[in-house]
Structure formats: C-alpha cells, structure tokens
Design an enzyme around this catalytic site. Structure first.
Site, PDB file in Angstrom:
ATOM      1  CE  LYS A  55     -34.096  62.198 -36.838  1.00 29.27           C
ATOM      2  NZ  LYS A  55     -32.743  62.716 -37.155  1.00 29.27           N
ATOM      3  CE1 TYR A 275     -46.747  56.375  -4.649  1.00 34.04           C
ATOM      4  CE2 TYR A 275     -46.649  57.311  -6.862  1.00 34.04           C
ATOM      5  CZ  TYR A 275     -47.068  56.315  -5.992  1.00 34.04           C
ATOM      6  OH  TYR A 275     -47.818  55.276  -6.455  1.00 34.04           O
TER       7      TYR A 275
END
Ligand SMILES: *Cc1c(COP(=O)(O)O)cnc(C)c1O
Length: 382
Positions: A55, A275
């Site tokens: 999956k 940042y």
C-alpha cells in the site's frame, strides 16, 4: 556505487536527460536487501505464505518496481488499500498474483474490482451486501476476504455482527470467502491483548472453513508461530524497518536517501542562519546548503536537531529546514569535501531510516511514505 538496474518512471527524470540531475535528491532502493528481508520473513514463518503489503506505493519505495520484484521472488499475495492502488498494481503483476484491497470495495467500485481481478476484504455489513448485490447482478460468485475486528477497533466486522450474519446465513453461504483476517493492536508485544485477539480469531475461524487465515503483520512474525496461520502480511519487515526488538532479526537496509550540496558559505560571529534566524553563529563557521526540504518530505522537526553524513562524517543541520533546502554546519570538514555537487547522505549505513525517523519522532514508514515524487527513485542491486 552499486550497479544501477533501473529507474522508476518519474516526470523529473526528464531533468536527468538534460544533465540536471545533480540538483535533486534521490531515494536509492536496494533490491538485494529486499530479497534478503523477504527470505528472512519466510524463514521465520516456514509453514505460512509470506504476503507483501505494498500500500501507499510500497511505503514510498515504488510499488511498480518493488512488487514485480517480490513476485519474481515467489510472493503470490499482495495487499493494497483500494481499487486505485489495485488497478495500478494489476498492470505490473502476473495475472496469477492475488491482490487484496484492505479497505474493501467502496460503493460503485465493485465492477472495476471484478474487471481487474482484485479481491476486496469486506469490513462491514454494508460492504458485504453491496458485494453480494454485485455478484447477483453479474450472476457470478466472486471471491472476497472477510476482516474481523478482534480488538483494534479500526476496520472489520464486530464479532457479534459476524456471528449474526453467519447464523442468518445472510447470503454469506453464497460467497467464496478466500481469506479470513484480523489485525493485531500490539503485535510488538506478546501480551494479554495479543493472546486475547489470537483466541478470538481462532474461535471464529471455523466459520470460514475454506478460507486462508491471516492475523500477523511483520511484528506478528515474532509473536510466536501460533500467530502465523496461513498467510503473513508483511510490509515493514520486507522493506527493512525494524519491527520488533528481536535480536535475531536485523533487517538488511533497503532505503538510502541522498542529496547534493548547492553552495557553501563562510559566516562570522553574530550572523544567523535560515528563516527567523533560529541559529545564531557563535564562531567563524562554514555552512553548506543542500537540495532537500520539507516539500520532499524531509522532516521539518530536524531543523537545528538532525544530522547528515558527508563522506562518512557526521555534520549537524543548523537553522530551520525550509521547503527545498537544508543548511549544514561543515566547519569541521575539509573544504574539498563540500564543493557544489558533493553528495550529502541523509539515510545511509551510518544513519538508518530508523535512526533518522526516531530523530524526527516519526515511524520509519511514516518517513518513507512522505518522501515526495520530486525525489527520484533509483533501484540498485548490491
Ligand atoms: C499496513 C498493514 C500491514 C503491514 O504492516 P507492517 O507492520 O508494515 O508489516 C498488515 N496488515 C494490515 C491490515 C495493514 O494495514
């Protein structure tokens, strides 16, 4: 570098054709390691078949490449979530391979499931009734699986509902049930809960005398052979993620992740990195900027906390992880090791997928399923 035996189809590969591949990151999937792990899982449950759970694009590793390889190794049972994953997988697997859909067949997908020879694992009365309706419409007894909830409270028939359906016959007798399964809540521990689930599952299994029985995921392999039944459903075990603290099972590392340095700079005391200037420079340092970020699924939690490896040497991530970039303290490395284009290892022998995931407070499969398509997949055989 081991031999390259193929590259997964990926739109970003066009960049490689024009010689731009050096600015991107790569997930390297070692098929030999997958083979070693698959054989180990088989050896741990010698009387059971070992099915592969593929999956979420084989946990991010690329189902189109990994699943056919497992089929080539002899794997005959594959698990996906739904019809979309099943159809994609059917295209690449031999027609004899069984493909089970763990979510069952959602309303309206029954015909597609039938046409692509997919086996729904029915989880509820609604799903059962819809599948039986479809069978009557098509005048065919189409095989399916049944999932019973023995204690995870997530998917599957509640036990009393299963009894009711079986007693009323509720159409169940018309249905060729080829798989009867449940899922353990704490497979990592052989505890009271696991034993209770085992007993519940065993007691119900007589309702489906013709079905293969399946209870264990990878961790269930270690819970004892009474947990193994006919079919194991293994994902993480095959893909090299530690699933249990079993000293006998050291999985071969399947996944590597690497990127490249784009540029390197010198910084002075008082400057700041990234940042919000979260990292303040306290002494002269050299910082390398590399081409991976949270848009690639690299965990943002590793800002100012994680490490990478350059030529086998550990180097700390400084500053926040940004969308497409990380910044690395390379002050202690020779300048010749940090030229643009230098490989930066994020998952490597020195730092396994489990190490990186736990540094980020994640699960290994949580990390790999999050690695985006901008990061190319490269398949090797070591
Ligand atoms: C994902 C899943 C598995 C595989 O689990 P691993 O721990 O990766 O082996 C098995 N069974 C079910 C029902 C699953 O959802």
């Amino acid at each position: 570098m081991p031999d390259t035996i193929g590259i997964e189809a990926n739109p970003y590969h066009k960049l490689a054709d024009v010689g731009c591949e050096t600015s991107r990151s790569t997930m390297i999937v070692d098929l030999s390691a997958i083979e070693a792990n698959y054989r180990k899982c088989q050896a741990l449950a010698p009387h059971s078949a070992c099915g592969a759970v593929v999956k979420a694009d084989a946990y991010g590793l690329g189902a189109a490449r990994v699943a056919p390889f497992l089929a080539y190794l002899g794997c005959a049972h594959f698990f996906v979530t739904d019809v979309a994953e099943g159809i994609a997988l059917r295209d690449v697997l031999p027609s004899s391979a069984k493909i089970y859909m763990l979510h069952g067949a959602m309303p309206g997908t029954e015909l597609a499931a039938e046409q692509h020879n997919l086996l729904p694992i029915l989880n509820s009365r609604e799903q059962l009734e819809a599948w039986l309706r479809h069978c009557r419409l098509r005048n065919r007894a189409l095989p399916a699986g049944i999932h019973v909830d023995t204690g995870l409270s997530r998917l599957g028939f509640p036990i009393d509902e299963l009894h009711t359906i079986a007693e009323n016959k509720g159409g169940l007798s018309e249905l060729p049930v080829v798989l009867f399964m449940s899922q353990l809540a704490c497979a990592e521990w052989r505890n009271e809960i696991s034993l209770q689930q085992l007993n519940r599952f065993r007691r119900l299994s007589h309702l489906f005398p013709n079905a293969s029985l399946s209870l264990s995921n990878s961790a269930g392999l270690f819970a004892g052979c009474e947990f193994h039944f006919d079919l194991i459903r293994s994902g993480g075990g095959i893909f090299g993620f530690s699933t249990a603290d079993d000293p006998d099972f050291k999985p071969a590392q399947v996944v590597r992740l690497r990127t490249q340095i784009i540029q390197c700079r010198k910084l002075e005391h008082g400057e700041a990195i990234g940042y919000l200037r979260s990292y303040t420079v306290k002494k002269r340092m050299r910082v390398a900027t590399a081409a991976i970020g949270y848009a690639d699924g690299f965990p943002r939690t590793l800002g100012n906390r994680g490490h990478v490896f350059i030529c086998g040497s550990r180097a700390p991530i400084v500053g926040f992880v940004s969308m497409d970039l990380i910044t690395i303290d390379v002050t202690n490395l020779p300048e010749s090791w940090t030229l643009p284009g230098t490989v930066v290892d994020l998952i490597c022998p020195e730092q396994t997928v489990g190490d990186l995931a736990s540094a980020a407070k994640m699960l290994s499969d949580e990390l790999t399923t999050g690695i985006g398509q901008r990061c190319r997949r490269l398949y090797v055989s070591s």
